[in-house]
Enzyme design. Structure first.
Site, PDB file in Angstrom:
ATOM      1  N   ARG A 180      -3.152  -4.647  -1.314  1.00 40.75           N
ATOM      2  CA  ARG A 180      -2.953  -3.958  -0.024  1.00 40.75           C
ATOM      3  C   ARG A 180      -3.278  -4.855   1.177  1.00 40.75           C
ATOM      4  O   ARG A 180      -3.765  -4.399   2.212  1.00 40.75           O
ATOM      5  CB  ARG A 180      -3.774  -2.656   0.050  1.00 40.75           C
ATOM      6  N   SER A 230      -2.102   8.617   1.090  1.00 38.98           N
ATOM      7  CA  SER A 230      -3.519   8.505   0.698  1.00 38.98           C
ATOM      8  C   SER A 230      -4.356   8.026   1.869  1.00 38.98           C
ATOM      9  O   SER A 230      -4.043   7.013   2.479  1.00 38.98           O
ATOM     10  CB  SER A 230      -3.664   7.493  -0.445  1.00 38.98           C
ATOM     11  N   GLU A 305      -7.550   3.614   3.839  1.00 40.99           N
ATOM     12  CA  GLU A 305      -6.300   2.866   3.772  1.00 40.99           C
ATOM     13  C   GLU A 305      -5.528   3.085   5.089  1.00 40.99           C
ATOM     14  O   GLU A 305      -4.881   2.183   5.608  1.00 40.99           O
ATOM     15  CB  GLU A 305      -5.482   3.425   2.590  1.00 40.99           C
TER      16      GLU A 305
HETATM   17  C1  FAD Z   1       3.708  11.002   1.585  1.00 44.77           C
HETATM   18  C2  FAD Z   1       3.300   9.552   1.669  1.00 44.77           C
HETATM   19  C3  FAD Z   1       3.182   8.806   0.517  1.00 44.77           C
HETATM   20  C4  FAD Z   1       2.816   7.448   0.577  1.00 44.77           C
HETATM   21  N1  FAD Z   1       2.717   6.753  -0.579  1.00 44.77           N
HETATM   22  C5  FAD Z   1       2.374   5.444  -0.532  1.00 44.77           C
HETATM   23  C6  FAD Z   1       2.257   4.670  -1.743  1.00 44.77           C
HETATM   24  O1  FAD Z   1       2.492   5.149  -2.842  1.00 44.77           O
HETATM   25  N2  FAD Z   1       1.907   3.358  -1.627  1.00 44.77           N
HETATM   26  C7  FAD Z   1       1.670   2.771  -0.414  1.00 44.77           C
HETATM   27  O2  FAD Z   1       1.380   1.565  -0.373  1.00 44.77           O
HETATM   28  N3  FAD Z   1       1.747   3.479   0.746  1.00 44.77           N
HETATM   29  C8  FAD Z   1       2.095   4.780   0.717  1.00 44.77           C
HETATM   30  N4  FAD Z   1       2.168   5.502   1.881  1.00 44.77           N
HETATM   31  C9  FAD Z   1       1.785   4.860   3.159  1.00 44.77           C
HETATM   32  C10 FAD Z   1       2.963   4.213   3.921  1.00 44.77           C
HETATM   33  O3  FAD Z   1       4.175   4.876   3.616  1.00 44.77           O
HETATM   34  C11 FAD Z   1       3.128   2.729   3.613  1.00 44.77           C
HETATM   35  O4  FAD Z   1       1.965   2.016   3.956  1.00 44.77           O
HETATM   36  C12 FAD Z   1       4.341   2.132   4.397  1.00 44.77           C
HETATM   37  O5  FAD Z   1       4.635   0.879   3.878  1.00 44.77           O
HETATM   38  C13 FAD Z   1       4.109   1.994   5.890  1.00 44.77           C
HETATM   39  O6  FAD Z   1       5.352   1.704   6.484  1.00 44.77           O
HETATM   40  P1  FAD Z   1       5.659   2.148   7.979  1.00 44.77           P
HETATM   41  O7  FAD Z   1       7.000   1.652   8.322  1.00 44.77           O
HETATM   42  O8  FAD Z   1       5.468   3.608   8.145  1.00 44.77           O
HETATM   43  O9  FAD Z   1       4.528   1.339   8.752  1.00 44.77           O
HETATM   44  P2  FAD Z   1       3.543   1.869   9.891  1.00 44.77           P
HETATM   45  O10 FAD Z   1       2.698   2.957   9.348  1.00 44.77           O
HETATM   46  O11 FAD Z   1       4.319   2.136  11.123  1.00 44.77           O
HETATM   47  O12 FAD Z   1       2.641   0.566  10.094  1.00 44.77           O
HETATM   48  C14 FAD Z   1       1.771   0.127   9.071  1.00 44.77           C
HETATM   49  C15 FAD Z   1       1.269  -1.279   9.416  1.00 44.77           C
HETATM   50  O13 FAD Z   1       2.344  -2.197   9.362  1.00 44.77           O
HETATM   51  C16 FAD Z   1       2.562  -2.819  10.628  1.00 44.77           C
HETATM   52  N5  FAD Z   1       4.013  -2.936  10.773  1.00 44.77           N
HETATM   53  C17 FAD Z   1       4.957  -1.981  10.533  1.00 44.77           C
HETATM   54  N6  FAD Z   1       6.179  -2.503  10.670  1.00 44.77           N
HETATM   55  C18 FAD Z   1       6.013  -3.795  11.019  1.00 44.77           C
HETATM   56  C19 FAD Z   1       6.909  -4.879  11.305  1.00 44.77           C
HETATM   57  N7  FAD Z   1       8.235  -4.744  11.230  1.00 44.77           N
HETATM   58  N8  FAD Z   1       6.379  -6.079  11.634  1.00 44.77           N
HETATM   59  C20 FAD Z   1       5.042  -6.246  11.688  1.00 44.77           C
HETATM   60  N9  FAD Z   1       4.152  -5.281  11.431  1.00 44.77           N
HETATM   61  C21 FAD Z   1       4.637  -4.077  11.095  1.00 44.77           C
HETATM   62  C22 FAD Z   1       1.882  -1.922  11.647  1.00 44.77           C
HETATM   63  O14 FAD Z   1       1.433  -2.662  12.766  1.00 44.77           O
HETATM   64  C23 FAD Z   1       0.710  -1.395  10.834  1.00 44.77           C
HETATM   65  O15 FAD Z   1      -0.311  -2.355  10.778  1.00 44.77           O
HETATM   66  C24 FAD Z   1       2.558   6.854   1.842  1.00 44.77           C
HETATM   67  C25 FAD Z   1       2.690   7.617   3.011  1.00 44.77           C
HETATM   68  C26 FAD Z   1       3.060   8.944   2.935  1.00 44.77           C
HETATM   69  C27 FAD Z   1       3.207   9.728   4.204  1.00 44.77           C
END
Ligand code: FAD
Length: 328
Positions: A180, A230, A305
């Site tokens: 992570r 989570s 997380e």
């Molecule tokens: C129902 C549910 C289930 C989930 N299950 C999982 C799972 O099984 N495993 C898991 O790992 N996560 C899980 N997540 C958490 C989440 O979906 C992941 O961490 C996902 O990868 C985050 O992507 P995001 O585009 O929403 O990023 P954001 O939440 O918008 O950002 C997360 C981080 O990434 C950075 N970031 C985002 N995009 C960029 C970019 N293009 N360039 C630079 N930095 C960037 C942001 O600054 C921040 O630090 C879950 C979430 C939900 C709601």
């Protein structure tokens, strides 16, 4: 609007700057899965890497506070919003191309969509990502995944725009993926494109694994209430000593406990759901309470997380947010 933004985007210099769609006073609750958060002074949605680079050079010149987000599925925005600029890499940068064993996806591409396209083409290795509702940029940044896997295993190259507005290509080794975590965190880099390498597999097996994963998620996770996945980190050490966070929180008697509009999910105790009108204060207070009770009853220190975003646009694990720390 905060003083450092008063001349944006009205200044003559800005009007000619090609940065994409610009939204003023945009509620961040619309840009995250928890549906919590006040307005950002400006939210910018670029449509390509050039617009990202233009914006990064501008932000550097003006020393403008800047936060990069994807779909906000791992973020808790403050009720006060962000006094600065939020750069969203989302739907406008979401192209996916597959050629042979290689998938090239723009930073805003939707992860389940990449996984589905890989399955259709008979590419294996992304089965564990089918239920992760975020962008590939966010997933790479966090080295997210499930079943104890991380997307880093399949990454070959990552295109970024750095703080100075220069486009660079990083190899997997340079990203230094670990559980992570990636070297991109805290670097100020914007992920604009990712190249994934996937081995050929049996299409039916790949699809079956994905269907099973989605079925399992539907069974275990809250379905309707807004949430952020989570909340607490699950590490190998924790598994070995006390078990996964959901089990630990349940054993501490906290399932269903509610602070304001924020509630520990009755379905899965490592989820906090927004039962309507939840604020960031509610969530942070609940996180602090869970950590304190688990520490007292189970003797384990839970870590988050989920990341909290302060009104200055700073990112930190939610357990280190002022509201969570004060009460713990
Ligand atoms: C129902 C549910 C289930 C989930 N299950 C999982 C799972 O099984 N495993 C898991 O790992 N996560 C899980 N997540 C958490 C989440 O979906 C992941 O961490 C996902 O990868 C985050 O992507 P995001 O585009 O929403 O990023 P954001 O939440 O918008 O950002 C997360 C981080 O990434 C950075 N970031 C985002 N995009 C960029 C970019 N293009 N360039 C630079 N930095 C960037 C942001 O600054 C921040 O630090 C879950 C979430 C939900 C709601």
């Amino acid at each position: 609007m905060s003083p450092h933004l008063v001349d944006f985007p009205q200044s003559p210099a800005m009007e000619s700057l090609d940065v994409g769609r610009v939204l003023a006073d945009e509620p961040l609750a619309r840009h995250c899965s928890w549906r919590i958060g006040g307005p950002a002074d400006l939210l910018i949605e670029p449509a390509d890497g050039d617009q990202v680079a233009n914006f990064m050079r501008f932000a550097r010149e003006k020393s403008t506070p800047l936060l990069v987000i994807g779909q906000g599925t791992n973020l808790l925005f403050d009720d006060a919003g962000v006094r600065g600029i939020v750069l969203k890499i989302g739907e406008r940068m979401s192209r996916i191309d597959i050629c042979g064993n290689t998938i090239v996806a723009e930073g805003g591409a939707w992860v389940p969509q990449i996984a589905r396209q890989a399955a259709k083409t008979g590419l294996a290795g992304l089965e564990h990502t089918i239920g992760i509702p975020g962008t590939i940029g966010g997933l790479v940044m966090m080295n997210g995944g499930s079943h104890r896997k991380g997307i880093g295993d399949n990454v070959r190259r990552v295109w970024i725009v750095d703080r100075d507005g220069h486009e660079r290509v990083l190899t997997r080794e340079e990203c230094r993926f670990s559980y992570r975590h990636s070297a991109l965190q805290g670097s100020g880099a914007v992920v604009i494109r990712v190249e994934l390498q996937c081995p050929r597999g049996d299409r039916r097996q790949i699809c079956r694994a994905m269907v099973d994963d989605l079925r399992e998620r539907r069974r275990k996770f809250p379905r309707k209430e807004p949430n952020c996945g989570s909340v607490f980190l699950s590490t190998a050490e924790m598994h070995a000593t006390v078990g996964p966070p959901g089990k630990v929180i349940e054993e501490a008697g906290l399932k269903g406990i509610r602070f304001g509009g924020a509630e520990v999910s009755r379905r899965h105790a490592n989820f906090i759901v927004n039962r309507g009108g939840a604020t960031s204060r509610d969530v942070l207070a609940l996180i602090a309470h869970i950590r304190r009770v688990v520490r007292e009853k189970i003797g384990f220190d839970l870590r988050c997380e989920v990341r909290y975003v302060s009104p200055r646009g700073e990112l930190m694990p939610a357990d280190r947010a002022p509201g969570a720390a004060e009460r713990s």
